[in-house]
Every structure is written in structure tokens, then in C-alpha cells.
Design an enzyme around this catalytic site. Sequence first.
Site, PDB file in Angstrom:
ATOM      1  N   TYR A   1      36.986  76.608  59.960  1.00 38.43           N
ATOM      2  CA  TYR A   1      35.564  76.804  60.256  1.00 38.43           C
ATOM      3  C   TYR A   1      34.732  75.534  60.077  1.00 38.43           C
ATOM      4  CZ  TYR A   1      36.659  81.825  60.311  1.00 38.43           C
ATOM      5  OH  TYR A   1      37.186  83.070  60.590  1.00 38.43           O
TER       6      TYR A   1
ATOM      7  N   LYS B   1      50.088  78.435  55.625  1.00 36.28           N
ATOM      8  CA  LYS B   1      51.072  78.484  56.705  1.00 36.28           C
ATOM      9  C   LYS B   1      51.754  77.111  56.686  1.00 36.28           C
ATOM     10  CE  LYS B   1      52.865  80.961  59.977  1.00 36.28           C
ATOM     11  NZ  LYS B   1      53.718  82.099  59.670  1.00 36.28           N
TER      12      LYS B   1
ATOM     13  N   ASP C   1      51.055  85.390  57.022  1.00 36.94           N
ATOM     14  CA  ASP C   1      51.521  86.574  57.757  1.00 36.94           C
ATOM     15  C   ASP C   1      52.242  87.538  56.814  1.00 36.94           C
ATOM     16  OD1 ASP C   1      53.271  84.443  57.547  1.00 36.94           O
ATOM     17  OD2 ASP C   1      54.346  84.864  59.405  1.00 36.94           O
TER      18      ASP C   1
ATOM     19  N   ASP D   1      38.855  84.653  55.163  1.00 39.33           N
ATOM     20  CA  ASP D   1      37.960  85.537  55.914  1.00 39.33           C
ATOM     21  C   ASP D   1      38.725  86.775  56.377  1.00 39.33           C
ATOM     22  OD1 ASP D   1      35.847  86.490  57.373  1.00 39.33           O
ATOM     23  OD2 ASP D   1      36.002  85.029  58.992  1.00 39.33           O
TER      24      ASP D   1
ATOM     25  N   ASP E   1      38.864  90.974  54.566  1.00 42.78           N
ATOM     26  CA  ASP E   1      38.520  92.233  55.248  1.00 42.78           C
ATOM     27  C   ASP E   1      39.673  93.225  55.148  1.00 42.78           C
ATOM     28  OD1 ASP E   1      36.042  91.258  56.007  1.00 42.78           O
ATOM     29  OD2 ASP E   1      36.174  92.101  58.017  1.00 42.78           O
TER      30      ASP E   1
END
Length: 360
Positions: free
Chosen positions: A138, A193, A225, A249, A253
Site C-alpha cells: 500500500y 511470502k 496462504d 489487511d 478481516d
Amino acid sequence: MGSYRIAVIPGDGIGPEVIAEAIKVLQAVATPPGLAFDFQAVEAGARCYQRTGTDLPRETLEVCQTADAILFGSAGLPDVRFPDGTEIAPQLTLRTTLDLYVGLRPIKLYPGVPSPLRLAEGERIDYVILRENTEGLYASRGAGVRVGDQAATDTLVITRSGAARICRQAFELARRRPGAPLDSRHRVTCVDKANVLKSYAFFREVFDQVATDYPEVEATHAYVDAMAAYLVQAPARYDVIVTENMFGDILSDLAAATVGGLGLAPSGDIGDDYALFQPSHGTAPDIAGKGIANPLATILSAALLLEWLGQRHRDPAAGDAARLVETAVVTVLGAGRPLTPDLGGDATTAVVGDAVAAAL
Ligand code: ATP
């Protein structure tokens, strides 16, 4: 000490509705002169942009910079955009302007709240995601490159100092916490990752270096993942999770959904000089104005604000108030009523806020 000026940004959509309840609860927990609040409401967001041409007026920023803490509702509306098509998000501007690099996302399953997960008898979920807030993917916000109508790029930025400071916060937090519900071990899990991208391998390398300063805390790794699966299959294993901006982010959620949904998920955006607290949810335009938004995420964010004030100012009254507010929320949730429709009830936002204030 004990008297705090709080900048309040209600924002758009359900923001003003849930903020009203958080203020109600803060006023109820205040015990002047030991603990007192001076709330200063200021504007920011999509409606502010429509009216004034700016989504974050200079006066708002100044009030935020001089206040002891910031309480934020939510901002942005789907039909109000900047000329380049991006959504209005003053909360993101505040993160970078005030250098709020710690995205604090507590994930806790409170008694009485149904989880969509099938948990074993007595299994608890109680971990914290620390999302790096100022760089990562971001960092490219507003700076990506579009090549005609055929290609577009955004750059993922990891700096040594940026990664080190969020990792250090994660280990410091793990030291203060009681450990993972599964085994009471103090544990920090770095989510990345690193097997695919150099930037994430670098983040992991910095994490491992910081970890050597905290031998009493177990340092573990997971690929993002796999982590999406682990947070569903074995959430009790986790204590503190630290990760890059976009991964944080997304995972927060997912994590919020395992403990009752966005209506119960608080957050803090914290830097060395300033801190802002807001619910994890957005402006929820689909339910705005109906009086049915769940205020508990915002009330729990107010509890985080109190906890932060308590630590920063070494003020036991603020720390005690934080625990009282959380306990009052637990009381309401445990009673199973009143609850808003997202938690299966039929109460209004204000009735739930009244119940928490009464439980205090
Ligand atoms: P953003 O992109 O800012 O996160 P969004 O519209 O994608 O905004 P939310 O505003 O968080 O996401 O809403 C997602 C869903 O969750 C909507 O259906 C909304 O009604 C619901 N929701 C969000 N917050 C609450 C709340 N406090 N109480 C009840 N439902 C909520």
C-alpha cells in the site's frame, strides 16, 4: 494527567452512529477529576470532501496533532470519489501523515458470541495481528503506474527500519501478553511470502534479527496462504502475528469473521507520537441511517484507546477504565441481549450503547 483531549472524527455512513455510542461509554466510565475527557469533534471524509473540496481539512489535522488520542468512526462512500476514481480515505492519509505504523488488530472470541468455526470444548481464540501500516504494497497508494489500457504496476516497499520497528513492537507486545491460548507460550508469528518474493524474504530476515533480542519469546513463521488456513483450523495456537500491510489487511478481516464479524472487531493505528482508534469496519452504506449498526467494535476501540493512554501516561485510572469497558461489553455479550441484527438480535445501536454504559 488524567484529563485527556480526544479528537473525534465521526466520518461518513454508520461512523457518526457508532461514535455516539463510544462517546456515551467513555463519558460513563470517566471519573473526574481522576479520569476526564474533553471531546473535540472535527470533520473528515466523503461528505466533508463534497462540502469543502478536501477530505481532511487542515484544522482537523491540527486538532489530531494536538490531541492526546484520536477516535475515528469510518470514512468514505462508494459514490463519492476523487477525480482519479479512488475512494475518499482520510484514515489512510492520517496513517502516513502521523506515521501510525502499528496496525493493532486484537482478535478475541468473547463468551456468548457464536463463531463460524467448530471449536473444541474450552478452545479459546485470543491473538493480536500487528499489521505494518505505512509501507508494503500500500506504499504505492496514489503512486502506481498505468501503461495505457494494457498494464499497471504497484511497487511493494519493505525497508529495514520499517520492518524492524513493527517486528520489535510485536515482540514487546508478546512479552506483555499471557501467551497463546493453546499452550500459554509467548509466540510471535511472522506471516509473509518469503518463498516467492525478495521483499518478503527481506521482511523475514529482519524479523529473525529482531527475534534474537527476545529469546524468551518463540519466533515462528508462516506463509500467508497457509496462514489463512491455520487461522481457521488452529486459531488457539496464535498469540501475536506480525505481517506486511496488505497481508495484514486481508488476514484481519478473515480473523474478525471467526470471532463474530466486523461489528465486533476493534483496531488501533499507533505510532511513536500519535494514536488513532477506530472500528475495523467501513461506513456500511447498506445499513447507514437505520440505527442498527453494531457499536461494539467502536466501543472496544475506545477501550484500546484507554489502554494506550494508560500505558503512555502511566495512568492506572485509564488502564482500569479500559478493563471496565471491555468487561461491560463482555457482560452484554454474555447476557445475549441486547444485540444488533448482525449478532442475531433486534436492538438498535443506541440501545446496545445504553446497555454497555449501564453495565459499567
Ligand atoms: P470498506 O471498504 O470501507 O471496508 P465496505 O462497505 O466494503 O467498506 P463495510 O462498511 O465494513 O465494508 O461493510 C461490510 C459489511 O459488513 C456490510 O454488509 C455492512 O453492513 C456490514 N457491517 C459493517 N460494519 C457493521 C456494523 N458495525 N454493524 C453491522 N454490520 C456491519
